[in-house]
Scaffold this active site. Structure first.
Site, mmCIF file in Angstrom:
data_model
loop_
_atom_site.group_PDB
_atom_site.id
_atom_site.type_symbol
_atom_site.label_atom_id
_atom_site.label_comp_id
_atom_site.label_asym_id
_atom_site.label_seq_id
_atom_site.Cartn_x
_atom_site.Cartn_y
_atom_site.Cartn_z
ATOM 1 N N GLY A 48 13.764 -1.835 0.736
ATOM 2 C CA GLY A 48 13.640 -0.638 -0.078
ATOM 3 C C GLY A 48 14.485 -0.621 -1.333
ATOM 4 O O GLY A 48 14.448 0.368 -2.081
ATOM 5 N N GLU B 276 0.823 -1.206 0.000
ATOM 6 C CA GLU B 276 0.000 0.000 0.000
ATOM 7 C C GLU B 276 0.862 1.263 0.000
ATOM 8 O O GLU B 276 0.508 2.269 -0.612
ATOM 9 C CB GLU B 276 -0.928 -0.003 1.219
ATOM 10 N N GLU C 150 5.628 -4.166 -10.987
ATOM 11 C CA GLU C 150 6.931 -3.595 -10.629
ATOM 12 C C GLU C 150 8.013 -3.981 -11.648
ATOM 13 O O GLU C 150 8.729 -3.102 -12.144
ATOM 14 C CB GLU C 150 7.310 -3.997 -9.207
#
Length: 418
Positions: A308, A61, A336
């Site tokens: 990340g 999210e 992605e």
């Protein structure tokens, strides 16, 4: 009222279990440190005046929310935004936005916790990413006449049937929602069937298609690829789970028989599993290099044991397998790697991203594999046929580009609300 009383009784009875699941330490699991009381509403007051409160529960999210936040700040640089996440991994992503936002941990859905939170933050509106609906949150916002908008909402046929069985619970949830921007018309139709007024519904498309990687990500990916070996066949297993890593390692050993220089970048979904997966790799007598340690030349597996950096690692690979799909987890975000023009491989369990899967599949932008043998065969085919590999990757990128636009539509509704 009776539904809310029963709900509050239940969550307080179950609170030891809920708190245990949230805070119980596990090897490699990042802790909340001294900030854990924020989950109980004990948050520092906002430094901003009446911020927009945006909630993104965790990593997936937060990735979608990041695009919305950047677009919103580009239009309104002075608009104060406070982001909440429930998980530490979501918080780590939020912190990367720097001065664009403030971050707090979200209050758990106890009436007193949300009351404390609202008293200290004093938001002007609540934006919720992807149908993360909590009864006490919504009731508390309704009492303070705070507008509530749900962004990028989905409602599966299965979830709609569950709500129909407990119509009173859905009415409790929906009574204090100002607007829901849905990914697809089917989602809006299901919300309407449950009784939500049509003037509270819009169809904006999926924000996930508006993924846009910076030049920095691509450059960092190229730098990593140069370190790993620019001439090597490199594939990535992204967001993998227990029971799936084993299958990917089996596939990689089969691939090595055909492509001896091949390298697998393996990125587990959860950081508490990094050491466990490293041990699994060494047990199988596969040479290992870890992102957090000195590079080992000619390693057969490169373990992405950081948070990340997945976009950079996707950019460094030739082919991407998206995890959570060879086991019954419903898959992770197929867009992605597609947004980087990579051919996408996935297992059959994709119910969390069914529409995206359908679009990629219909446009020849992905390949579905059933097991480690099929995965090895697909990888070998793609590595042997560069033209085919580039074609599949371009088809995946075309799907992303042809479905952009959800953010601009969503911003129109946010601006009307705020």
């Amino acid at each position: 009222m009776i539904y809310r009383l029963l709900y509050n009784l239940l969550i307080h009875l179950l609170s030891p279990l809920l708190l245990g699941l949230l805070y119980w330490p596990k090897k490699g699991k990042p802790s909340f440190g001294r900030r854990w009381p924020e989950h109980l509403g004990l948050v520092p007051a906002s430094r901003q005046d009446s911020p927009v409160w945006l909630h993104a529960v965790s990593v997936g999210e937060m990735i979608a929310a990041t695009s919305v936040i950047k677009a919103l700040k580009a239009e309104q640089p002075d608009l104060p935004i406070l982001v909440t996440t429930t998980t530490r991994t979501g918080a780590d992503l939020a912190e990367k936005l720097g001065d664009l936002i403030e971050h707090r941990y979200a209050p758990l859905d106890f009436p007193w916790a949300i009351a404390l939170f609202l008293r200290r933050i004093r938001p002007r509106a609540l934006l919720i990413m992807e149908t993360e609906l909590w009864p006490n949150w919504l009731v508390a916002c309704g009492r303070k006449q705070l507008p509530v908008m749900v962004l990028n909402a989905r409602l599966s046929a299965r979830s709609a049937k569950k709500y129909q069985r407990f119509q009173g619970i859905f009415q409790l949830l929906s009574a204090n929602i100002s607007h829901i921007s849905c990914q697809h018309q089917a989602d809006a139709d299901r919300f309407a069937t449950l009784g939500l007024a049509k003037d509270k519904l819009s169809v904006t498309g999926s924000i996930k298609f508006d993924i846009d990687y910076s030049d920095d990500v691509r450059q960092q990916g190229q730098q990593l690829r140069d370190q790993l070996g620019s001439a090597r066949p490199v594939w990535i297993g992204a967001s993998t789970h227990a029971g799936e890593d084993e299958q990917l390692l089996d596939a990689h050993k089969l691939l090595l028989a055909q492509q001896p220089a091949a390298l697998l970048i393996l990125v587990p979904r959860h950081p508490q599993r990094f050491d466990q997966v490293a041990e699994l790799i060494t047990q199988r007598q596969i040479t290992l290099s870890r992102r957090t340690q000195a590079m080992i030349a000619d390693a057969q597996v490169y373990l992405g044991d950081t948070m990340g950096e997945l976009p950079m690692m996707l950019a460094a690979a030739d082919i991407a397998f998206v995890g959570g799909s060879l086991i019954e987890r419903g898959g992770h975000n197929l867009l992605e790697p597609a947004a980087l023009g990579k051919p996408v491989l996935t297992g059959p369990s994709v119910f969390n991203f069914h529409d995206i899967y359908q679009r990629l599949s219909e446009n020849n932008g992905l390949i579905t594999v059933q097991d480690s043998h099929a995965l090895a065969d697909a990888l070998n085919l793609l590595f042997k046929d560069k033209a085919f590999r580039l074609q599949v990757g371009q088809h995946a990128l075309d799907v992303v580009n042809n479905n952009k636009g959800a953010i601009s539509k969503t911003l129109q509704h946010i601006n009307n609300l705020v």
